[in-house]
Design a protein around this motif. Structure first.
Motif, PDB file in Angstrom:
ATOM      1  N   PRO A   1     -25.231 -15.669-123.380  1.00 46.17           N
ATOM      2  CA  PRO A   1     -25.391 -16.885-122.586  1.00 46.17           C
ATOM      3  C   PRO A   1     -24.366 -16.953-121.450  1.00 46.17           C
ATOM      4  CG  PRO A   1     -25.117 -17.402-124.926  1.00 46.17           C
ATOM      5  CD  PRO A   1     -24.886 -15.950-124.755  1.00 46.17           C
TER       6      PRO A   1
ATOM      7  N   THR B   1     -22.943 -23.226-125.270  1.00 44.79           N
ATOM      8  CA  THR B   1     -24.405 -23.274-125.275  1.00 44.79           C
ATOM      9  C   THR B   1     -24.922 -23.821-126.598  1.00 44.79           C
ATOM     10  OG1 THR B   1     -24.439 -21.379-123.786  1.00 44.79           O
ATOM     11  CG2 THR B   1     -26.492 -21.928-124.871  1.00 44.79           C
TER      12      THR B   1
ATOM     13  N   SER C   1     -31.218 -23.847-123.600  1.00 44.98           N
ATOM     14  CA  SER C   1     -30.178 -23.334-124.493  1.00 44.98           C
ATOM     15  C   SER C   1     -30.744 -22.317-125.475  1.00 44.98           C
ATOM     16  CB  SER C   1     -29.520 -24.479-125.262  1.00 44.98           C
ATOM     17  OG  SER C   1     -28.848 -25.346-124.382  1.00 44.98           O
TER      18      SER C   1
ATOM     19  N   GLU D   1     -31.189 -19.127-123.574  1.00 51.41           N
ATOM     20  CA  GLU D   1     -29.889 -18.514-123.305  1.00 51.41           C
ATOM     21  C   GLU D   1     -29.328 -17.852-124.556  1.00 51.41           C
ATOM     22  OE1 GLU D   1     -27.566 -18.303-120.591  1.00 51.41           O
ATOM     23  OE2 GLU D   1     -29.375 -18.632-119.423  1.00 51.41           O
ATOM     24  N   LEU D   2     -29.417 -18.543-125.693  1.00 52.32           N
ATOM     25  CA  LEU D   2     -28.896 -17.975-126.938  1.00 52.32           C
ATOM     26  C   LEU D   2     -29.705 -16.767-127.385  1.00 52.32           C
ATOM     27  CD1 LEU D   2     -28.050 -21.255-128.852  1.00 52.32           C
ATOM     28  CD2 LEU D   2     -26.424 -19.551-127.994  1.00 52.32           C
TER      29      LEU D   2
END
Length: 65
Positions: free
Chosen positions: A31, A38, A22, A25-26
């Motif tokens: 994301p 997320t 996460s 992704e952030l």
């Protein structure tokens, strides 16, 4: 180690992997699931991982021979 403490440890590992994923992704800016889902995964996986790890350690210590 008991099967119960092993299960707690597995949950802790999976939560840790989810948290790291996460974060990456952030940090990418876009994301795959969107910012809110997320962020929710990140926000839930950190306390879950810590709680599961503490439970695994407590269970392993309680069942030490």
């Amino acid at each position: 180690m008991t099967p119960k403490s092993g299960a707690f440890l597995a949950v802790s590992c999976i939560a840790g992997i989810a948290a790291v994923g996460s974060i990456f992704e952030l940090s990418s800016g876009q994301p795959d699931w969107g910012m809110l889902p997320t962020s929710l995964v990140l926000g839930l996986s950190i306390p879950l991982g810590v709680a599961a790890f503490v439970a695994a350690v407590k269970d392993a210590r309680a069942n030490q021979q």
